[in-house]
Structures are given as structure tokens and as C-alpha cells.
Design a protein around this motif. Sequence first.
Motif, PDB file in Angstrom:
ATOM      1  N   ARG A   1      13.580 -23.478 -30.724  1.00 13.84           N
ATOM      2  CA  ARG A   1      13.412 -22.678 -29.416  1.00 13.84           C
ATOM      3  C   ARG A   1      12.218 -22.601 -29.066  1.00 13.84           C
ATOM      4  NH1 ARG A   1      17.963 -23.670 -29.409  1.00 13.84           N
ATOM      5  NH2 ARG A   1      19.830 -22.061 -30.024  1.00 13.84           N
ATOM      6  N   LEU A   2      11.060 -22.473 -30.063  1.00 12.26           N
ATOM      7  CA  LEU A   2       9.638 -22.458 -29.427  1.00 12.26           C
ATOM      8  C   LEU A   2       9.168 -23.715 -28.555  1.00 12.26           C
ATOM      9  CD1 LEU A   2       7.769 -20.770 -32.572  1.00 12.26           C
ATOM     10  CD2 LEU A   2       8.263 -19.801 -30.408  1.00 12.26           C
ATOM     11  N   GLU A   3       9.901 -24.641 -28.899  1.00 12.39           N
ATOM     12  CA  GLU A   3       9.494 -26.049 -28.205  1.00 12.39           C
ATOM     13  C   GLU A   3      10.109 -25.808 -26.670  1.00 12.39           C
ATOM     14  OE1 GLU A   3       9.517 -30.750 -27.654  1.00 12.39           O
ATOM     15  OE2 GLU A   3      10.160 -29.795 -29.449  1.00 12.39           O
ATOM     16  N   GLN A   4      11.555 -25.084 -26.567  1.00 14.76           N
ATOM     17  CA  GLN A   4      12.023 -24.569 -25.262  1.00 14.76           C
ATOM     18  C   GLN A   4      11.437 -23.506 -24.653  1.00 14.76           C
ATOM     19  OE1 GLN A   4      15.825 -23.539 -26.614  1.00 14.76           O
ATOM     20  NE2 GLN A   4      16.502 -25.574 -26.821  1.00 14.76           N
ATOM     21  N   VAL A   5      10.513 -22.705 -25.563  1.00 18.28           N
ATOM     22  CA  VAL A   5       9.907 -21.629 -24.751  1.00 18.28           C
ATOM     23  C   VAL A   5       8.526 -22.296 -24.413  1.00 18.28           C
ATOM     24  CG1 VAL A   5       8.389 -19.793 -25.359  1.00 18.28           C
ATOM     25  CG2 VAL A   5      10.512 -19.680 -26.338  1.00 18.28           C
ATOM     26  N   ALA A   6       7.834 -23.206 -24.978  1.00 19.59           N
ATOM     27  CA  ALA A   6       6.568 -24.040 -24.550  1.00 19.59           C
ATOM     28  C   ALA A   6       7.007 -24.610 -23.007  1.00 19.59           C
ATOM     29  CB  ALA A   6       6.246 -24.949 -25.280  1.00 19.59           C
ATOM     30  N   ASP A   7       8.187 -25.269 -23.067  1.00 18.50           N
ATOM     31  CA  ASP A   7       8.697 -26.148 -21.864  1.00 18.50           C
ATOM     32  C   ASP A   7       8.973 -24.926 -20.760  1.00 18.50           C
ATOM     33  OD1 ASP A   7       9.591 -28.498 -20.414  1.00 18.50           O
ATOM     34  OD2 ASP A   7      11.489 -27.312 -20.106  1.00 18.50           O
ATOM     35  N   TYR A   8       9.376 -23.987 -20.888  1.00 18.31           N
ATOM     36  CA  TYR A   8       9.678 -22.804 -20.074  1.00 18.31           C
ATOM     37  C   TYR A   8       8.192 -22.330 -19.412  1.00 18.31           C
ATOM     38  CZ  TYR A   8      10.490 -18.029 -18.417  1.00 18.31           C
ATOM     39  OH  TYR A   8      10.092 -16.957 -17.489  1.00 18.31           O
ATOM     40  N   LEU A   9       7.341 -22.045 -20.172  1.00 15.80           N
ATOM     41  CA  LEU A   9       6.077 -21.661 -20.143  1.00 15.80           C
ATOM     42  C   LEU A   9       5.166 -22.632 -19.066  1.00 15.80           C
ATOM     43  CD1 LEU A   9       5.119 -19.555 -23.194  1.00 15.80           C
ATOM     44  CD2 LEU A   9       5.575 -18.685 -20.866  1.00 15.80           C
ATOM     45  N   CYS A  10       5.497 -23.822 -19.634  1.00 15.49           N
ATOM     46  CA  CYS A  10       4.731 -24.841 -18.621  1.00 15.49           C
ATOM     47  C   CYS A  10       5.323 -24.963 -17.321  1.00 15.49           C
ATOM     48  CB  CYS A  10       4.744 -26.421 -19.462  1.00 15.49           C
ATOM     49  SG  CYS A  10       3.770 -26.346 -20.607  1.00 15.49           S
ATOM     50  N   THR A  11       6.761 -24.787 -17.138  1.00 16.20           N
ATOM     51  CA  THR A  11       7.543 -24.969 -16.026  1.00 16.20           C
ATOM     52  C   THR A  11       6.922 -23.815 -15.084  1.00 16.20           C
ATOM     53  OG1 THR A  11       9.454 -25.818 -16.792  1.00 16.20           O
ATOM     54  CG2 THR A  11       9.953 -24.560 -14.995  1.00 16.20           C
TER      55      THR A  11
END
Length: 156
Positions: free
Chosen positions: A102-112
Motif C-alpha cells: 500500500r505504501l508504494e501505491q501511496v508513493a505513486d499517488y503522491l507523485c501523481t
Amino acid sequence: MSQRKAMLACFSSFVRKLPILYTTFVYRRSEFADLDKLTERMRRDISEVLLNHLGFFQSFDDVKVYYDNGQDIVKQALDRSVSQILSKGVVQRRKTSMTDYRLEQVADYLCTIELALVKYEAKEGSETYNKFFGGIGPFKKNWLKQARSKRMRQTS
């Protein structure tokens, strides 16, 4: 589209409740003579953040670096910075895929979110951004403001 927007709003709410901090960097390849110079700049920037927040990072027993190996220069910059600044005994590296953590998904969201700001400011915002975020005004007021509440503060 409405279901996807609702899912994005739910994920945003999830991110808002997480005890996390983040930072991002923006680079344009055209501003660097070659990939080695870009990699070195990335390494310096990551190292600077690690040094400026060293106490924060040292407060953890383990530091885990997750990267999907999408771009080799990012992997190189991360590896060099982390191994140079943090004790090798606490660092664990893991290759992941977006669905694993999930944290990788969160990182992707924040980068988006951060990339959307770059695109909006360069007048390159797409119709997709507008459909999801409602244009630059609502984007800054809602999405960016929420994400930036999780941003690491700059120290000097």
C-alpha cells in the motif's frame, strides 16, 4: 469515470490518515548534458534530504527502500545515496510491484499529485486531470493541499 473518481477520493482519505512524510524531486532530462549528470544530481538531492532529516531516519530500527526498478538512474541514485548516508545494517532493499504494498501505491499517488501540479503550471494539464481534479483551482485547493500536509518540511 464516477466510480474511478470515488475510488480516488477514498484513497486520498486513506493517505490523509497515514502517519507518513514525503518529498519529491522534479527533473527535466533536457536540462542535463547526459544521464550521468542527471543521476548525480538525483543522488545529491536524495542525500541532502537524508542528511537534513538524519535524526528522523535514525529513529527507525529498519529503513526499507522499495523501488520497482522502473528507471535505472533512479535506482542508482537511491542506492548510492542511501548506502552513503545511512548505516548499511539498517537498510533493506526490495524489488516490488505496485500491487504488493500500500505504501508504494501511496508513493505513486503522491507523485501523481506533484506531477499534476507541474503539468498544470506548465499549461500541459490534460483533460483527464481536469476530469479527476476539476481544473487547477480545485486541484490546488483540495488535492494538492491535502497531499502537501504530508510533505517533509525543508530544514536549513
